[in-house]
Motif scaffolding. Structure first.
Motif, PDB file in Angstrom:
ATOM      1  N   GLU A 352       0.835  -1.214   0.000  1.00 46.61           N
ATOM      2  CA  GLU A 352       0.000   0.000   0.000  1.00 46.61           C
ATOM      3  C   GLU A 352       0.862   1.253   0.000  1.00 46.61           C
ATOM      4  O   GLU A 352       0.543   2.239  -0.675  1.00 46.61           O
ATOM      5  CB  GLU A 352      -0.918  -0.020   1.229  1.00 46.61           C
ATOM      6  CG  GLU A 352      -2.012  -1.071   1.136  1.00 46.61           C
ATOM      7  CD  GLU A 352      -2.887  -1.080   2.397  1.00 46.61           C
ATOM      8  OE1 GLU A 352      -2.491  -0.385   3.369  1.00 46.61           O
ATOM      9  OE2 GLU A 352      -3.939  -1.735   2.380  1.00 46.61           O
ATOM     10  N   GLN A 353       1.946   1.185   0.799  1.00 48.35           N
ATOM     11  CA  GLN A 353       2.856   2.352   0.806  1.00 48.35           C
ATOM     12  C   GLN A 353       3.455   2.570  -0.574  1.00 48.35           C
ATOM     13  O   GLN A 353       3.566   3.714  -1.031  1.00 48.35           O
ATOM     14  CB  GLN A 353       3.942   2.130   1.867  1.00 48.35           C
ATOM     15  CG  GLN A 353       4.923   3.273   1.990  1.00 48.35           C
ATOM     16  CD  GLN A 353       4.263   4.532   2.528  1.00 48.35           C
ATOM     17  OE1 GLN A 353       3.319   4.463   3.308  1.00 48.35           O
ATOM     18  NE2 GLN A 353       4.789   5.679   2.106  1.00 48.35           N
ATOM     19  N   GLN A 354       3.881   1.503  -1.248  1.00 47.46           N
ATOM     20  CA  GLN A 354       4.449   1.613  -2.592  1.00 47.46           C
ATOM     21  C   GLN A 354       3.398   2.189  -3.572  1.00 47.46           C
ATOM     22  O   GLN A 354       3.725   3.003  -4.440  1.00 47.46           O
ATOM     23  CB  GLN A 354       4.892   0.214  -3.075  1.00 47.46           C
ATOM     24  CG  GLN A 354       6.168  -0.280  -2.377  1.00 47.46           C
ATOM     25  CD  GLN A 354       7.366   0.546  -2.760  1.00 47.46           C
ATOM     26  OE1 GLN A 354       7.885   1.328  -1.930  1.00 47.46           O
ATOM     27  NE2 GLN A 354       7.813   0.405  -3.975  1.00 47.46           N
ATOM     28  N   ASN A 355       2.167   1.706  -3.354  1.00 49.34           N
ATOM     29  CA  ASN A 355       1.112   2.225  -4.234  1.00 49.34           C
ATOM     30  C   ASN A 355       0.930   3.726  -4.058  1.00 49.34           C
ATOM     31  O   ASN A 355       0.788   4.481  -5.039  1.00 49.34           O
ATOM     32  CB  ASN A 355      -0.175   1.476  -3.941  1.00 49.34           C
ATOM     33  CG  ASN A 355      -1.260   1.821  -4.936  1.00 49.34           C
ATOM     34  OD1 ASN A 355      -0.975   2.297  -6.045  1.00 49.34           O
ATOM     35  ND2 ASN A 355      -2.505   1.612  -4.576  1.00 49.34           N
ATOM     36  N   ARG A 356       0.921   4.175  -2.785  1.00 51.77           N
ATOM     37  CA  ARG A 356       0.784   5.615  -2.538  1.00 51.77           C
ATOM     38  C   ARG A 356       1.968   6.378  -3.104  1.00 51.77           C
ATOM     39  O   ARG A 356       1.807   7.434  -3.727  1.00 51.77           O
ATOM     40  CB  ARG A 356       0.655   5.872  -1.031  1.00 51.77           C
ATOM     41  CG  ARG A 356      -0.696   5.510  -0.483  1.00 51.77           C
ATOM     42  CD  ARG A 356      -0.841   6.067   0.924  1.00 51.77           C
ATOM     43  NE  ARG A 356       0.069   5.477   1.833  1.00 51.77           N
ATOM     44  CZ  ARG A 356      -0.171   4.363   2.566  1.00 51.77           C
ATOM     45  NH1 ARG A 356      -1.342   3.736   2.453  1.00 51.77           N
ATOM     46  NH2 ARG A 356       0.726   3.889   3.407  1.00 51.77           N
ATOM     47  N   GLU A 357       3.185   5.864  -2.961  1.00 51.28           N
ATOM     48  CA  GLU A 357       4.358   6.556  -3.509  1.00 51.28           C
ATOM     49  C   GLU A 357       4.308   6.599  -5.030  1.00 51.28           C
ATOM     50  O   GLU A 357       4.670   7.621  -5.644  1.00 51.28           O
ATOM     51  CB  GLU A 357       5.639   5.845  -3.042  1.00 51.28           C
ATOM     52  CG  GLU A 357       5.905   6.015  -1.549  1.00 51.28           C
ATOM     53  CD  GLU A 357       7.139   5.249  -1.093  1.00 51.28           C
ATOM     54  OE1 GLU A 357       7.703   4.527  -1.964  1.00 51.28           O
ATOM     55  OE2 GLU A 357       7.514   5.376   0.084  1.00 51.28           O
ATOM     56  N   LEU A 358       3.882   5.499  -5.644  1.00 51.51           N
ATOM     57  CA  LEU A 358       3.813   5.482  -7.106  1.00 51.51           C
ATOM     58  C   LEU A 358       2.745   6.485  -7.616  1.00 51.51           C
ATOM     59  O   LEU A 358       2.953   7.152  -8.631  1.00 51.51           O
ATOM     60  CB  LEU A 358       3.481   4.068  -7.585  1.00 51.51           C
ATOM     61  CG  LEU A 358       4.632   3.042  -7.450  1.00 51.51           C
ATOM     62  CD1 LEU A 358       4.149   1.657  -7.815  1.00 51.51           C
ATOM     63  CD2 LEU A 358       5.823   3.447  -8.324  1.00 51.51           C
ATOM     64  N   THR A 360       1.874   9.203  -6.056  1.00 51.49           N
ATOM     65  CA  THR A 360       2.455  10.534  -5.886  1.00 51.49           C
ATOM     66  C   THR A 360       3.438  10.832  -7.007  1.00 51.49           C
ATOM     67  O   THR A 360       3.481  11.954  -7.568  1.00 51.49           O
ATOM     68  CB  THR A 360       3.133  10.642  -4.524  1.00 51.49           C
ATOM     69  OG1 THR A 360       2.189  10.329  -3.495  1.00 51.49           O
ATOM     70  CG2 THR A 360       3.694  12.021  -4.286  1.00 51.49           C
ATOM     71  N   ALA A 361       4.284   9.864  -7.354  1.00 47.54           N
ATOM     72  CA  ALA A 361       5.268  10.068  -8.437  1.00 47.54           C
ATOM     73  C   ALA A 361       4.559  10.298  -9.770  1.00 47.54           C
ATOM     74  O   ALA A 361       4.970  11.133 -10.595  1.00 47.54           O
ATOM     75  CB  ALA A 361       6.206   8.862  -8.510  1.00 47.54           C
ATOM     76  N   ARG A 362       3.436   9.505  -9.968  1.00 47.88           N
ATOM     77  CA  ARG A 362       2.704   9.684 -11.225  1.00 47.88           C
ATOM     78  C   ARG A 362       2.114  11.088 -11.323  1.00 47.88           C
ATOM     79  O   ARG A 362       2.186  11.735 -12.370  1.00 47.88           O
ATOM     80  CB  ARG A 362       1.592   8.622 -11.316  1.00 47.88           C
ATOM     81  CG  ARG A 362       0.836   8.660 -12.639  1.00 47.88           C
ATOM     82  CD  ARG A 362      -0.164   7.529 -12.676  1.00 47.88           C
ATOM     83  NE  ARG A 362      -1.143   7.659 -11.630  1.00 47.88           N
ATOM     84  CZ  ARG A 362      -2.215   8.445 -11.689  1.00 47.88           C
ATOM     85  NH1 ARG A 362      -2.425   9.157 -12.763  1.00 47.88           N
ATOM     86  NH2 ARG A 362      -3.058   8.495 -10.685  1.00 47.88           N
ATOM     87  N   LEU A 369       4.959  17.110 -16.835  1.00 51.97           N
ATOM     88  CA  LEU A 369       4.629  17.011 -18.256  1.00 51.97           C
ATOM     89  C   LEU A 369       3.826  18.232 -18.714  1.00 51.97           C
ATOM     90  O   LEU A 369       4.080  18.788 -19.796  1.00 51.97           O
ATOM     91  CB  LEU A 369       3.841  15.723 -18.501  1.00 51.97           C
ATOM     92  CG  LEU A 369       3.385  15.488 -19.948  1.00 51.97           C
ATOM     93  CD1 LEU A 369       4.599  15.405 -20.874  1.00 51.97           C
ATOM     94  CD2 LEU A 369       2.542  14.221 -20.050  1.00 51.97           C
ATOM     95  N   GLN A 370       2.860  18.670 -17.898  1.00 56.23           N
ATOM     96  CA  GLN A 370       2.102  19.871 -18.243  1.00 56.23           C
ATOM     97  C   GLN A 370       3.002  21.095 -18.310  1.00 56.23           C
ATOM     98  O   GLN A 370       2.861  21.943 -19.191  1.00 56.23           O
ATOM     99  CB  GLN A 370       0.969  20.080 -17.226  1.00 56.23           C
ATOM    100  CG  GLN A 370      -0.109  19.015 -17.287  1.00 56.23           C
ATOM    101  CD  GLN A 370      -0.865  19.043 -18.601  1.00 56.23           C
ATOM    102  OE1 GLN A 370      -0.979  20.066 -19.263  1.00 56.23           O
ATOM    103  NE2 GLN A 370      -1.363  17.855 -18.978  1.00 56.23           N
TER     104      GLN A 370
END
Length: 810
Positions: A352-358, A360-362, A369-370
Motif C-alpha cells: 500500500e505504501q508503494q502504491n501511494r508513492e507510485l 504521488t510520483a505519477r 509534463l504539463q
C-alpha cells in the motif's frame, strides 16, 4: 348632309385667313336658317303624306321621318354654330370699336394739343402784330420829327429873309422840345434797359447758383465714385493676393495630403503586420486550448467509462457507493487482518505504501509534463514573435529606403524648379507680347470710310457667304442679323445641331474681310478666371486663355478699326451669368474702367493693356453665343436674354444660284455704325409704326401672356427696326424652301421677329399662362397686324404660340 367647314388652315398655309369675317358669318347664318326652314317644310309635307296610308308604307314614312329629323338637328346645330360665330364676330367688332374709340380719343387729344399749339401761334402772331404796330408808331414819330426838322429849315430860310429873331426863338423852343423828348425817351430806354439788365443779372446769378450746386453735387458724386472705385480696386487687389495665397496653401495642402497618405499607408501596413502577428498568436493559443479541451474531453470520457463500469452516472450515488465500499474494505481488512499473519500484514502495508508513492510520483510526473508542454508552447509563441519582429524590421527597412528615395526625388524636383524658374524680366503675358512683335498684326488694316447701302450690303453678304464659304442663308435672316448688330453687341444663335450656328459668324467675318475667334465653353466654368485666365504666382506668369488672346488681338492695329467676332460655342454648357457676368455689365453700361487681370505687372508689359495689368472692352467686338436646347445644357437667365439679340435659324438652308460676286470693300466699324444711324434718320416713320404696333398689344400681352415691355426693350426696338427696314428694301429674292415670310417687307419682318424673340419668348414655360390665353393672344396679334396694315402674316409669332400650345397639350 351639309356640314359647316372650318376656315382655319394649317400653319404652313398662312396666306388664308383663319378668322371669319362678319359677312361670312351672316351668310352662314342665313344659309343654316334657310336649310332649317326647308327641312321643317319637308317634315310637315312628309308627315302629311305619312297620314295617307295609300301612298307610302309606315316603315318608309318612319325611316324618312327619322332621317329628316336628324338633318333638322344638324341644321339647327349649324345655326347655333353660326350664331356663336356671329356673337364672336360681334364681340371682336365691339373690341375693335372700343379700340377705334380709344384711337379716336387719342386723335381728339392730339387735335386738342394741335388747337392749343394753334392758339399759342395766334397769340404769337398777335404779339408780332403789336410789335409791328409799335414799330409803325415809332416810324410815324420819326416822320413827325423829320417834318419838324424840315419846318425848322423853312424857318431858317425865312430868318434869312428878315425874320431872324423870330426864327431863333422858334428854333430854340423846338430844340428845347426836341431835347426834352429825346431826354424822356432816353430816360425811358435807360430805365427799361436797367430793369432788363437787373432781371438778366438775377437770372444769370440763379443759373450760376444752380450750376454751382449741380457741379458740387457732381463733384461729390464723382468723389464718392472715385472712393468706391478705389475701395473696389483695393478689394480686388486683396482678393487677387488672397487667391494667390490660397493657391499656395492648396499646393502645400496637396503635398501634405500626399505625405499623410504615404504615412497612413506605412502605418496601416505596420498595423496589418501587428494584427497578423496577434492573429498567429491567437491561432496558436486557440490550438492549445483545443488540445486542452480535447484532453479534458478524453478524461471526461474515461471517467464516464469508469462510471459506466461502476453502473451509475450519478456522482452522489457513486460517492455513497465508494463510501460503502470503503467501509466494506475496512471490514474486510479487519477480517483479513484477523486471518493473515504478521508477515503478510507487513507485506500488505508495504504494498500500500508503494502504491501511494507510485501515485504521488505519477502525479508529479503529470505536473512536470504539463509544465514542459506549456514551456514548449511558450517557446513556439516566442519563436513566432521573433519571426514577426524580423519581418516588421525588414518592412520598415523597405519603407525607410522608399522615403529616402522620395526625399531625394523631391529635392531634385525642387532644385529643377528653382533652376527652371523664369527670370523676373520675363513678360507676365508672353502671348500678348508675342502679338505686339507680330508684324502682320502691327500693320494697320485698310478700311473703307464710305457708308454702305444696307440693302445692297445685305444681298452682297448673302451671295459672298455662299460663293466663298459655301454657306447659304436666307436674306431675311441676314437682314435680321444686321439689325441685331445695330441693337446689341451680344447675340444668341439657337436651333438644332448642324444648321450652321457657328458657321454663320465665320462666314460673316470672311465676307467682311475680318477675323472670327471660336471659343469652346466648358461645362465646369464658374467665374471670370475660366474666361480670362489666372495668375500663376509660382511660375510668375499669367495663364492666358484663348478668349483673352482673342480680346487682345481685336485691339491690335490690324483689327482695331474692323468688326471682330468672338464666338462662344455651346455658351449654355455652363451659366453665362457667372463666368460672363463682368462682360454682361460692361455691355449694358461701360463706365470706361478697364477689367483688371492682375494687381501688378512684371517684365515687359503688352502695349494694349492699361498699366500692364488691365484690359479694356474694345468697341469693335461683337460676342456671338451658340446654344443647343437639350438635356446637357442649361437655360439662359432673363438677364442674358434681355441684353442679347436672339435668333433661331431654320432647319433647312435655302437653295441659291451661284453667280459672280464683286468683292465687298473692307468696311470699318465706324462706317457700319454711321450707316445704322443714317438708317434710323431715314426710317423714323417705320420705327414709329412698329412701336405703335407693339404698344397696341401691351394690354393683351400683359393680360394673356404676362409679358411686360420695359424701357430697355423699347430702346432696342427703336434701334433694330430702321436697320432691318433699310436692309430689306428692294424686290424679294426667290428662295426655296420659304418659311411663310416671303411676303413680309422690312417693317413687318422687324415687327414679327422682335415681337416673337424679345417679347413672346417670355411665355415659354410660364405656368400662369393658359392655352386659352395663348389662343386669345394669337387672335389679338392677328387683329393688330391687320389693323396696322402689316404686310404678309406674323409667321414667327404664330409659330411660337402654336408650338407652345402643342407642347402644353401634349
Amino acid at each position: 348632309m351639309g356640314k359647316s367647314k372650318s376656315r382655319s388652315t394649317p400653319y404652313r398655309n398662312l396666306g388664308a385667313r383663319s378668322r371669319p369675317r362678319a359677312d361670312e358669318v351672316q351668310a352662314d347664318l342665313a344659309l343654316a336658317a334657310r336649310r332649317a326652314e326647308d327641312g321643317s317644310e319637308l317634315v310637315e309635307a312628309l308627315t302629311t303624306e305619312a297620314l295617307t296610308p295609300t301612298q307610302r308604307s309606315p316603315e318608309e314614312v318612319l325611316t324618312t321621318y327619322d332621317k329628316l329629323t336628324l338633318q333638322i338637328e344638324e341644321y339647327r346645330r349649324c345655326a347655333l354654330a353660326a350664331t356663336a360665330r356671329e356673337e364672336a364676330a360681334r364681340t371682336r367688332e365691339e373690341a375693335a370699336r372700343a379700340r377705334e374709340e380709344a384711337a379716336r380719343a387719342r386723335e381728339e387729344a392730339v387735335e386738342a394739343d394741335r388747337q392749343r399749339i394753334r392758339t399759342d401761334l395766334n397769340l404769337a402772331a398777335q404779339a408780332q402784330a403789336e410789335a409791328e404796330e409799335i414799330r409803325g408808331q415809332l416810324a410815324q414819330a420819326e416822320a413827325r420829327l423829320d417834318e419838324r426838322d424840315a419846318h425848322l429849315r423853312d424857318q431858317e430860310k425865312a430868318a434869312e429873309a428878315g425874320f431872324v429873331a423870330e426864327a431863333e426863338r422858334a428854333r430854340a423852343a423846338l430844340d428845347a422840345e426836341l431835347a426834352e423828348l429825346r431826354r424822356a425817351a432816353s430816360a425811358e430806354v435807360a430805365a427799361e434797359r436797367e430793369r432788363w439788365m437787373t432781371e438778366r443779372t438775377e437770372a444769370l446769378a440763379e443759373i450760376e447758383q444752380t450750376r454751382r450746386e449741380r457741379l458740387a453735387d457732381a463733384e461729390r458724386v464723382h468723389a464718392e465714385l472715385a472712393q468706391e472705385r478705389q475701395q473696389l480696386t483695393t478689394r480686388a487687389q486683396q482678393l487677387d493676393y488672397d487667391q494667390g495665397a490660397l493657391r499656395e496653401q492648396e499646393i502645400q495642402l496637396e503635398r501634405r495630403e500626399r505625405d499623410l497618405e504615404r504615412e497612413v499607408t506605412a502605418r496601416a501596413a505596420a498595423e496589418v503586420t501587428a494584427l497578423d502577428r496577434d492573429l498567429q498568436i491567437l491561432r496558436i493559443q486557440y490550438a492549445a486550448a483545443q488540445e486542452a479541451v480535447a484532453d479534458l474531453h478524453r478524461r471526461l470520457a474515461e471517467r464516464e467509462q469508469v462510471l459506466l463500469k461502476i453502473g451509475s452516472s450519478d456522482p452522489a450515488h457513486v460517492l455513497d457507493e465508494m463510501e460503502r465500499l470503503r467501509v466494506q474494505n475496512a471490514e474486510l481488512r479487519d477480517k483479513l487482518a484477523a486471518r493473515i499473519g504478521d508477515e503478510d500484514l507487513d507485506r500488505l502495508r508495504w504494498l500500500e505504501q508503494q502504491n501511494r508513492e507510485l501515485n504521488t510520483a505519477r502525479e508529479q510526473l503529470s505536473y512536470e509534463l504539463q509544465e514542459l508542454r506549456g514551456a514548449a508552447l511558450a517557446d513556439r509563441i516566442n519563436n513566432l514573435q521573433v519571426k514577426q519582429l524580423a519581418d516588421a524590421e525588414r518592412h520598415f527597412e523597405v519603407l525607410t529606403r522608399g522615403y529616402e528615395g522620395r526625399i531625394a526625388e523631391l529635392r531634385s524636383a525642387i532644385d529643377a524648379l528653382y533652376q527652371d524658374r523664369p527670370d523676373p524680366g520675363t513678360p507676365l503675358f508672353p502671348r500678348c507680347v508675342a502679338m505686339d512683335d507680330d508684324p502682320a498684326l502691327d500693320e494697320p488694316g485698310e478700311v473703307s470710310g464710305d457708308l454702305p447701302d444696307l440693302a445692297g450690303f445685305a444681298r452682297s453678304l448673302q451671295t459672298t457667304m455662299f460663293a466663298e464659304h459655301d454657306r447659304a442663308y436666307r436674306l431675311n435672316d441676314i437682314c435680321v442679323l444686321l439689325g441685331g448688330l445695330a441693337m446689341s453687341r451680344l447675340h444668341l444663335l439657337e436651333g438644332m445641331s448642324g444648321i450652321g450656328k457657328t458657321s454663320l459668324p465665320r462666314a460673316l467675318a470672311g465676307a467682311l474681310g475680318t477675323d472670327c475667334a471660336v471659343i469652346e465653353v466648358q461645362a465646369g466654368w464658374r467665374d471670370r478666371t475660366d474666361l480670362f485666365g489666372h495668375h500663376n504666382t509660382f511660375e510668375r506668369r499669367f495663364e492666358e486663355t484663348e478668349f483673352l488672346q482673342a480680346l487682345y488681338r481685336a485691339q491690335t492695329p490690324r483689327h482695331r478699326d474692323r468688326p471682330f467676332f468672338i464666338v462662344l460655342d455651346e455658351m449654355n454648357l455652363s451659366r453665362p451669368e457667372q463666368y460672363f457676368s463682368v462682360l454682361l455689365s460692361k455691355l449694358e453700361n461701360d463706365d470706361g474702367v478697364p477689367i483688371q487681370l492682375v494687381t501688378r505687372g512684371d517684365g515687359r508689359a503688352p502695349r494694349q493693356l492699361v498699366g500692364g495689368t488691365s484690359i479694356v472692352l474694345p468697341p469693335n467686338v461683337w460676342f456671338i453665343g451658340t446654344a443647343n436646347q437639350d438635356e446637357s445644357t442649361l437655360e439662359f437667365a432673363d438677364k442674358t436674354y434681355n441684353r442679347a439679340h436672339l435668333m433661331e435659324l431654320p432647319a433647312q438652308r435655302p437653295r441659291l444660284d451661284r453667280r459672280p460676286v464683286p468683292a465687298l470693300p473692307p468696311y470699318g466699324t465706324d462706317a457700319l455704325r454711321r450707316a445704322f444711324k443714317q438708317a434710323r434718320r431715314a426710317h423714323r416713320e417705320d420705327e414709329k409704326a412698329v412701336l405703335a404696333f407693339v404698344e397696341y398689344l401691351t394690354g393683351d400681352l400683359q393680360e394673356h401672356g404676362r409679358a411686360l415691355l420695359g424701357p430697355r426693350v423699347e430702346k432696342q426696338l427703336r434701334t433694330f427696326t430702321p436697320v432691318v427696314v433699310a436692309a430689306r428694301q428692294g424686290d424679294p429674292t426667290g428662295e426655296q424652301p420659304e418659311y411663310g415670310d416671303a411676303d413680309q417687307d422690312g417693317r413687318s419682318l422687324a415687327a414679327d421677329h422682335f415681337l416673337a424673340m424679345k417679347v413672346l419668348r417670355t411665355v415659354r414655360g410660364r405656368y400662369d399662362v393658359t392655352v386659352t390665353g395663348l389662343g386669345k393672344l394669337r387672335e389679338a396679334i392677328r387683329t393688330a397686324w391687320d389693323l396696322h396694315k402689316m404686310a404678309g402674316e406674323p409667321v414667327r409669332c404664330v409659330r411660337l404660340l402654336d408650338d407652345e400650345v402643342h407642347r402644353r397639350e401634349s
